[in-house]
Write an enzyme that holds these catalytic residues in place. Sequence first.
Site, mmCIF file in Angstrom:
data_model
loop_
_atom_site.group_PDB
_atom_site.id
_atom_site.type_symbol
_atom_site.label_atom_id
_atom_site.label_comp_id
_atom_site.label_asym_id
_atom_site.label_seq_id
_atom_site.Cartn_x
_atom_site.Cartn_y
_atom_site.Cartn_z
ATOM 1 N N LEU A 13 0.826 -1.212 0.000
ATOM 2 C CA LEU A 13 0.000 0.000 0.000
ATOM 3 C C LEU A 13 0.864 1.268 0.000
ATOM 4 C CD1 LEU A 13 -2.738 -1.220 2.494
ATOM 5 C CD2 LEU A 13 -3.028 -0.819 0.031
ATOM 6 N N GLY A 17 0.152 1.313 -4.895
ATOM 7 C CA GLY A 17 -0.756 0.277 -4.402
ATOM 8 C C GLY A 17 -1.979 0.876 -3.731
ATOM 9 N N ASN A 35 -0.187 -4.898 3.775
ATOM 10 C CA ASN A 35 1.074 -4.169 3.642
ATOM 11 C C ASN A 35 2.068 -4.716 4.660
ATOM 12 O OD1 ASN A 35 2.284 -1.745 2.228
ATOM 13 N ND2 ASN A 35 2.752 -1.257 4.349
ATOM 14 N N THR A 37 4.197 -3.257 6.499
ATOM 15 C CA THR A 37 4.074 -2.507 7.749
ATOM 16 C C THR A 37 2.582 -2.364 8.065
ATOM 17 O OG1 THR A 37 6.041 -1.294 7.091
ATOM 18 C CG2 THR A 37 4.772 -0.386 8.937
ATOM 19 N N GLY A 131 1.404 7.226 -12.904
ATOM 20 C CA GLY A 131 1.755 7.749 -11.593
ATOM 21 C C GLY A 131 0.603 7.545 -10.606
ATOM 22 N N LYS A 183 5.574 -1.495 -21.267
ATOM 23 C CA LYS A 183 5.684 -0.424 -20.263
ATOM 24 C C LYS A 183 7.101 0.162 -20.260
ATOM 25 C CE LYS A 183 5.070 2.382 -16.937
ATOM 26 N NZ LYS A 183 5.408 2.245 -15.556
ATOM 27 N N ASN A 187 8.252 4.011 -21.056
ATOM 28 C CA ASN A 187 9.111 4.857 -20.213
ATOM 29 C C ASN A 187 10.307 5.400 -20.985
ATOM 30 O OD1 ASN A 187 7.297 4.005 -18.276
ATOM 31 N ND2 ASN A 187 8.853 3.698 -16.706
ATOM 32 N N GLU A 190 9.028 8.169 -22.873
ATOM 33 C CA GLU A 190 8.778 9.243 -21.884
ATOM 34 C C GLU A 190 10.076 10.025 -21.604
ATOM 35 O OE1 GLU A 190 6.650 7.834 -18.320
ATOM 36 O OE2 GLU A 190 8.237 8.779 -17.161
ATOM 37 N N TYR A 191 11.182 9.304 -21.416
ATOM 38 C CA TYR A 191 12.475 9.969 -21.178
ATOM 39 C C TYR A 191 12.785 10.930 -22.325
ATOM 40 C CZ TYR A 191 14.455 7.031 -17.335
ATOM 41 O OH TYR A 191 14.737 6.415 -16.140
ATOM 42 N N ARG A 288 20.353 12.391 -18.761
ATOM 43 C CA ARG A 288 20.093 12.316 -17.309
ATOM 44 C C ARG A 288 21.392 11.998 -16.567
ATOM 45 N NH1 ARG A 288 14.069 10.107 -15.692
ATOM 46 N NH2 ARG A 288 12.978 11.137 -17.394
HETATM 47 P P1 NDP Z 1 6.397 2.931 -2.675
HETATM 48 O O1 NDP Z 1 7.788 3.022 -2.228
HETATM 49 O O2 NDP Z 1 5.504 4.103 -2.511
HETATM 50 O O3 NDP Z 1 5.694 1.697 -1.954
HETATM 51 C C1 NDP Z 1 6.320 0.442 -1.881
HETATM 52 C C2 NDP Z 1 5.394 -0.529 -1.191
HETATM 53 O O4 NDP Z 1 5.998 -1.794 -1.207
HETATM 54 C C3 NDP Z 1 5.114 -0.188 0.259
HETATM 55 O O5 NDP Z 1 3.819 -0.605 0.551
HETATM 56 C C4 NDP Z 1 6.157 -1.010 1.002
HETATM 57 O O6 NDP Z 1 5.719 -1.393 2.287
HETATM 58 C C5 NDP Z 1 6.209 -2.230 0.144
HETATM 59 N N1 NDP Z 1 7.498 -2.886 0.201
HETATM 60 C C6 NDP Z 1 8.712 -2.316 0.064
HETATM 61 N N2 NDP Z 1 9.667 -3.254 0.128
HETATM 62 C C7 NDP Z 1 9.043 -4.423 0.341
HETATM 63 C C8 NDP Z 1 9.493 -5.748 0.499
HETATM 64 N N3 NDP Z 1 10.793 -6.038 0.451
HETATM 65 N N4 NDP Z 1 8.561 -6.715 0.700
HETATM 66 C C9 NDP Z 1 7.255 -6.418 0.747
HETATM 67 N N5 NDP Z 1 6.764 -5.178 0.599
HETATM 68 C C10 NDP Z 1 7.656 -4.192 0.390
HETATM 69 O O7 NDP Z 1 6.468 2.463 -4.217
HETATM 70 P P2 NDP Z 1 5.473 2.795 -5.413
HETATM 71 O O8 NDP Z 1 4.076 2.555 -4.995
HETATM 72 O O9 NDP Z 1 5.846 4.106 -6.004
HETATM 73 O O10 NDP Z 1 5.930 1.687 -6.484
HETATM 74 C C11 NDP Z 1 5.497 0.344 -6.436
HETATM 75 C C12 NDP Z 1 5.801 -0.284 -7.792
HETATM 76 O O11 NDP Z 1 5.078 0.449 -8.799
HETATM 77 C C13 NDP Z 1 7.275 -0.192 -8.200
HETATM 78 O O12 NDP Z 1 7.618 -1.302 -8.956
HETATM 79 C C14 NDP Z 1 7.310 1.049 -9.051
HETATM 80 O O13 NDP Z 1 8.400 1.065 -9.929
HETATM 81 C C15 NDP Z 1 5.982 0.926 -9.777
HETATM 82 N N6 NDP Z 1 5.451 2.150 -10.355
HETATM 83 C C16 NDP Z 1 5.522 3.338 -9.675
HETATM 84 C C17 NDP Z 1 5.011 4.499 -10.247
HETATM 85 C C18 NDP Z 1 5.032 5.789 -9.512
HETATM 86 O O14 NDP Z 1 4.700 6.820 -10.145
HETATM 87 N N7 NDP Z 1 5.368 5.826 -8.233
HETATM 88 C C19 NDP Z 1 4.400 4.474 -11.592
HETATM 89 C C20 NDP Z 1 4.308 3.163 -12.174
HETATM 90 C C21 NDP Z 1 4.842 2.057 -11.579
HETATM 91 P P3 NDP Z 1 6.139 -0.599 3.640
HETATM 92 O O15 NDP Z 1 5.017 0.358 3.907
HETATM 93 O O16 NDP Z 1 6.245 -1.666 4.651
HETATM 94 O O17 NDP Z 1 7.441 0.095 3.355
#
Ligand code: NDP
Length: 476
Positions: A13, A17, A35, A37, A131, A183, A187, A190-191, A288
């Site tokens: 989450l 997520g 999640n 945590t 995003g 995807k 990207n 996008e770059y 970049r």
């Molecule tokens: P965040 O860092 O915001 O969230 C990561 C989530 O994963 C948290 O819920 C975290 O839990 C959990 N997590 C981290 N490490 C682990 C682990 N080792 N095991 C289990 N759970 C874990 O990331 P994003 O939501 O931004 O990104 C998630 C995915 O989506 C990535 O692959 C990212 O590249 C992709 N993505 C992101 C975009 C963006 O704009 N942000 C766009 C498109 C794709 P906890 O709360 O416990 O830390």
Amino acid sequence: MQDGQARIGLIGLGTMGAALASNIAEKGFEVAVFNRTTQVTREFVADAGDLAARMVPTETLEALVAAIAPPRAIILMVPAGQPVDDQIAALRPLLDADDLIIDCGNANFHETDRRVAEATGPFLGVGVSGGEEGARHGPAIMGGGDPAHWARVEDIMLAIAAHHGDEPCAALVGPEGAGHFVKMVHNGIEYADMQMIAEVYGILREGHGMGYDAIADVFARWDEGPLKSYLIEISSAVARARDVATGEPLLSQIIDAAGQKGTGRWTAIESQHLMTPIPAIEAAVVARNVSSRREERARGEAMFGAAPERFDTLDHDTLERALIAGKILCYAQGFVMIAATCEAHGWDIDLPQVARLWREGCIIRSTMLDDMAAALEAHPGENLMRTPFFANLLKENHGALRRVVAEAALHGHPTPALSSGLAYFDAMRTARGTAALIQGQRDFFGLHGFEHVNGLFHQHGPWARQTATPKHEPKT
Ligand code: NDP
């Protein structure tokens, strides 16, 4: 909600997520969430308002599995790489044989290929773009895997996706890692799109000496023409924004070192493996990397003087036209790369469908993608730059691109992506290039042989007879 009633589960989450889970619930599907945590799960559901009625917060993986109606489907939205493998390893033993795991993160598509091959149960690799805002209100969704597995969650994917008119921007684009591959190319494009806009921003700021609000006005005007796109729209908003801390123009307060998470780099590396030219995208990745060398750039400026000079020989219309030409060339490279990958992997990705998926929800959404979908549909297998509509646009605008690249070079403004786009365009309309010399050189030092214009292969130059022991020559 009772155990076993949620239609789908979601792990992770974080930014994406949480937004995706809210989107799923809003579209009427019950979603069980977990999640790592626990506090994050509690707070997320506590803040979910009315949507909480369709959410099942769970605090163990066992509870998550128990909360989902079998055969289960569970989305992973955790960081790409090892966390995905770890999460699968922890989850799979708790699942039934036909339960489906869906990785919606930004996985490297080779890893998705591997995970599909290793999977002991159904697995989909799904690229999600847009995003946080997109994930919450409608992303572009690029699915990869078995059609039977996709069919089990297709209604959810179509419901949560962005829509172009009535058409959802979600589809299964191919098997295995195809969704994450598309995807990745998204990207990469996008770059390049961002880099080209940034290069023109540099000309407006340093060349024309324009203020940030005036630059924002230029971008806003372009957002009403052929360049209309999310990236031009947000470029205007960013140029106009004020820094929260100081009240100064935000762009004057942001350090000019671009971050990256690797998807552009993966695209560039993959294109090299495929030997498919995507120079505008590669140039954007390089730019970049150069941007992050701040200390070295400062030393260079101290030694040689600052590169960008003030000049006013380019009007806004010319800059807009240059961006139009550059954009076409960058997208053309991306689509050719997808076609080349299909050939290498035995995939059958529908290019017009990919263009249609990108029309809404994702970061590169633009009105031009609508025309690209139509052009690719009408001319299957053709490079986008040679389809009649875009060939005409290039004929009208490549002169402007040439002028911008030339004037920028003369006045010390680096334009790596625009320049690379132009070089690609010129090379791709040069029937007889310069590689004969390279072949001659290769044969001279390594007896590599060349193809003769008379049709014979493995021919050699006159030096061959004089070189007694070619096999022992170092080949570099
Ligand atoms: P965040 O860092 O915001 O969230 C990561 C989530 O994963 C948290 O819920 C975290 O839990 C959990 N997590 C981290 N490490 C682990 C682990 N080792 N095991 C289990 N759970 C874990 O990331 P994003 O939501 O931004 O990104 C998630 C995915 O989506 C990535 O692959 C990212 O590249 C992709 N993505 C992101 C975009 C963006 O704009 N942000 C766009 C498109 C794709 P906890 O709360 O416990 O830390």
